[in-house]
Scaffold this active site. Structure first.
Site, PDB file in Angstrom:
ATOM      1  N   ALA A  50      34.594  28.943  38.512  1.00  0.00           N
ATOM      2  CA  ALA A  50      35.565  28.373  39.462  1.00  0.00           C
ATOM      3  C   ALA A  50      36.355  27.249  38.786  1.00  0.00           C
ATOM      4  CB  ALA A  50      34.844  27.847  40.703  1.00  0.00           C
ATOM      5  N   TYR A  51      35.674  26.489  37.931  1.00  0.00           N
ATOM      6  CA  TYR A  51      36.333  25.399  37.213  1.00  0.00           C
ATOM      7  C   TYR A  51      37.379  25.953  36.258  1.00  0.00           C
ATOM      8  CZ  TYR A  51      36.840  21.125  34.405  1.00  0.00           C
ATOM      9  OH  TYR A  51      37.342  20.027  33.742  1.00  0.00           O
ATOM     10  N   LYS A  76      41.503  25.662  36.576  1.00  0.00           N
ATOM     11  CA  LYS A  76      42.238  24.888  35.567  1.00  0.00           C
ATOM     12  C   LYS A  76      43.264  25.786  34.849  1.00  0.00           C
ATOM     13  CE  LYS A  76      40.344  20.665  35.720  1.00  0.00           C
ATOM     14  NZ  LYS A  76      41.102  19.439  36.039  1.00  0.00           N
ATOM     15  N   VAL A 134      34.135  13.809  27.752  1.00  0.00           N
ATOM     16  CA  VAL A 134      34.163  12.379  28.036  1.00  0.00           C
ATOM     17  C   VAL A 134      32.949  11.972  28.876  1.00  0.00           C
ATOM     18  CG1 VAL A 134      35.524  10.540  29.100  1.00  0.00           C
ATOM     19  CG2 VAL A 134      36.691  12.452  27.976  1.00  0.00           C
ATOM     20  N   ARG A 135      32.388  10.794  28.552  1.00  0.00           N
ATOM     21  CA  ARG A 135      31.225  10.253  29.287  1.00  0.00           C
ATOM     22  C   ARG A 135      31.636   9.741  30.665  1.00  0.00           C
ATOM     23  NH1 ARG A 135      30.351   8.210  24.398  1.00  0.00           N
ATOM     24  NH2 ARG A 135      31.257   6.195  24.898  1.00  0.00           N
ATOM     25  N   THR A 136      31.542  10.635  31.644  1.00  0.00           N
ATOM     26  CA  THR A 136      31.813  10.284  33.042  1.00  0.00           C
ATOM     27  C   THR A 136      30.755  10.981  33.878  1.00  0.00           C
ATOM     28  OG1 THR A 136      33.178  12.250  33.352  1.00  0.00           O
ATOM     29  CG2 THR A 136      34.331  10.239  32.640  1.00  0.00           C
TER      30      THR A 136
END
Ligand code: NDP
Length: 227
Positions: free
Chosen positions: A150-151, A155, A183-185
């Site tokens: 789905a991602y 996108k 990225v670190r999130t």
């Protein structure tokens, strides 16, 4: 042309944390007035306070047409639109529920479409504007559409929207997509090797492009990547 106030206004969606917050902070440092979009008003206010002057929290749920209608009504000027809000529904093409595909499309496609249809005509009228759609390598057909179904599919749809929109604008209005890297999130997790500041770099570059900058492309680390 700059507005009479001499300052441009940027709207960053999903800016209460993660990469969006780093983008908002960087644009304030570059003297933009930043509308910090957050679906949770309290989280947005807290994030805006952490930046200080030059930013204002606006309640914006990009999956909610009423919320979008409200911001379009209340904010007459948006010169830079950073479509950053994102979700990461897990699951492959067979086991993810249909609702996950719909939710991802609401956030990554329909919300972006609505904001672009509202704000880009104003940019064309003003003769200047910048749109940055925050996508992902997982949304790149050329890189194999990896990641949860789905991602990646939503996108990829965002990429197609970027191409179509770029072909439809006139004047010094630039429309591009960015992949921030890993990225670190909350989404990227603690093991990611990039800081939010690093993840924000290419997005901020595209949001502040000069007139001879690129248009209609997809970039990571300021270099083109395949759609
Ligand atoms: P985070 O999960 O840290 O933050 C996501 C942000 O989007 C949050 O502010 C969240 O709000 C917001 N959001 C989610 N749904 C909505 C909605 N319906 N309306 C408004 N805001 C919403 O993610 P990142 O900062 O890592 O991701 C930012 C962007 O970068 C996303 O588009 C993501 O796909 C992309 N990206 C990230 C990568 C990474 O490694 N981190 C890699 C490639 C792309 P709330 O706090 O309310 O949940």
């Amino acid at each position: 042309m700059k507005p009479a106030s001499g300052r441009r206004t940027a709207l960053v969606t999903g800016a209460n944390r993660g990469i969006g917050l780093a983008v908002a902070r960087a644009l304030v440092e570059r003297e933009f007035d930043v509308l910090l979009g957050s679906r949770d008003a309290a989280a947005g206010a807290e994030a805006a306070a952490s930046i200080g002057r030059g930013t204002r929290a606006v309640q914006l749920d990009v999956a909610n047409p009423d919320s979008i209608a409200r911001i379009v009504r209340d904010e007459p000027q948006v010169d830079v639109l950073v479509n950053n809000a994102g979700i990461y529904p897990e699951g492959d093409i067979f086991d993810a529920p249909t609702s996950a595909f719909r939710e991802a499309m609401e956030v990554h496609f329909f919300g972006v479409l609505a904001l672009c249809r509202a704000f880009v005509p104003q940019m064309m009228q003003a003769g200047w504007g910048r749109v940055v759609n925050v996508s992902s390598g997982y949304g790149s057909v050329g890189e194999g559409l990896e990641g949860p179904a789905a991602y990646s599919l939503s996108k990829a749809a965002l990429g197609a929207l970027t191409i179509k929109l770029a072909a439809s604008v006139r004047g010094d209005v630039k429309v591009n997509a960015a992949c921030p890297g890993w990225v670190r999130t909350r989404m990227g997790g603690a093991g990611a090797h990039r800081s939010v500041e690093k993840g924000a770099e290419t997005i901020v570059w595209l949001a502040t492009l000069p007139a001879d900058g690129p248009h209609g492309g997809f970039f990571r680390d300021r270099k083109p990547i395949p759609w």
